[in-house]
Design an enzyme around this catalytic site. Structure first.
Site, PDB file in Angstrom:
ATOM      1  N   TYR A  22       0.839  -1.199   0.000  1.00 10.63           N
ATOM      2  CA  TYR A  22       0.000   0.000   0.000  1.00 10.63           C
ATOM      3  C   TYR A  22       0.879   1.256   0.000  1.00 10.63           C
ATOM      4  CZ  TYR A  22      -3.056   3.652   1.876  1.00 10.63           C
ATOM      5  OH  TYR A  22      -3.725   4.834   2.079  1.00 10.63           O
ATOM      6  N   GLU A  44     -11.333   5.757   5.652  1.00 10.82           N
ATOM      7  CA  GLU A  44     -10.709   6.537   6.720  1.00 10.82           C
ATOM      8  C   GLU A  44     -11.675   6.714   7.886  1.00 10.82           C
ATOM      9  OE1 GLU A  44      -7.676   7.256   7.064  1.00 10.82           O
ATOM     10  OE2 GLU A  44      -6.815   7.149   5.058  1.00 10.82           O
ATOM     11  N   TRP A  52      -4.871   1.288  10.772  1.00 11.83           N
ATOM     12  CA  TRP A  52      -5.062   1.259   9.335  1.00 11.83           C
ATOM     13  C   TRP A  52      -4.824  -0.144   8.788  1.00 11.83           C
ATOM     14  CZ3 TRP A  52      -7.741   3.590   5.966  1.00 11.83           C
ATOM     15  CH2 TRP A  52      -7.472   3.497   4.599  1.00 11.83           C
TER      16      TRP A  52
END
Length: 211
Positions: A22, A44, A52
């Site tokens: 990522y 988010e 995350w």
């Protein structure tokens, strides 16, 4: 992961193959596709209070469960669909966050109607081009900025939720509105080169948002 990739200097936060991929391929790269911007906005918000990494692990499940993050489809979700999402173990089963996705999809569509695209609206908060920071490895990057404060305030006024300033700043980092790769990171220069040619097509912006 390719053997040579282990020799690359990266930001400090990627810690596993998924987050490394990522970081190396997406994070900080300027994005102007409305569907992808909506995806990051929802993810988010889903991440709030969690890591995350948790979101990345569930990202493909989210794409399947939320119709590829189509705001048009999500805006039409009814109680039955919301109930099925709450039973889906592949996503974060938080009632408020799931309900928020529908509310935010409707607000997202309103912005598209007003500004022509969400892209034209959201990039105004950084003047239409990426802000390039110069953090060194180990420096503490702020959790929010005046730009994210303004973005959060405006989104909330337009009906969004789960868009606090910290969430907004994480969004800005993810979609390349801010280049917060450390200057030692191999992606720092790459993202800068990409960003120089990535301004939204609409340069004469529609009526300016109220900062």
């Amino acid at each position: 992961m390719k053997p040579e990739s282990r020799k690359l200097i990266r930001c400090a936060w990627p810690s596993n193959p998924l987050s490394i991929r990522y970081h190396d391929e997406e994070w900080g790269l300027p994005q102007h596709d409305d569907r992808l911007l909506f995806e990051f906005l929802i993810l988010e918000g889903a991440q709030a209070g969690l890591s995350w990494d948790t979101v990345l692990q569930k990202r493909e499940n989210y794409r399947a469960a939320f119709d590829g993050f189509s705001p048009q489809r999500i805006a039409g979700y009814d109680r039955r669909k919301l109930a099925s999402l709450l039973r889906n173990p592949g996503i974060i089963r938080n009632r408020l966050k799931i309900a928020s996705s529908v509310r935010n999809a409707k607000a997202f569509l309103d912005i598209q109607k007003e500004f022509g695209s969400f892209d034209s609206y959201i990039w105004q908060f950084v003047g239409g081009k990426p802000r390039v920071n110069a953090w060194r490895s180990g420096q503490r990057v702020p959790a929010s900025t005046p730009e994210s404060d303004a973005m959060s305030k405006n989104l909330k006024r337009r009906g969004f939720n789960f868009v606090g300033s910290t969430i907004c700043y994480a969004f800005m980092q993810a979609v390349g509105m801010m280049n917060d790769h450390s200057i030692e990171c191999f992606r720092y220069a790459q993202v800068n080169r990409t960003g120089r040619g990535s301004a939204p097509e609409v340069h004469a912006f529609p009526p300016r948002v109220d900062f």
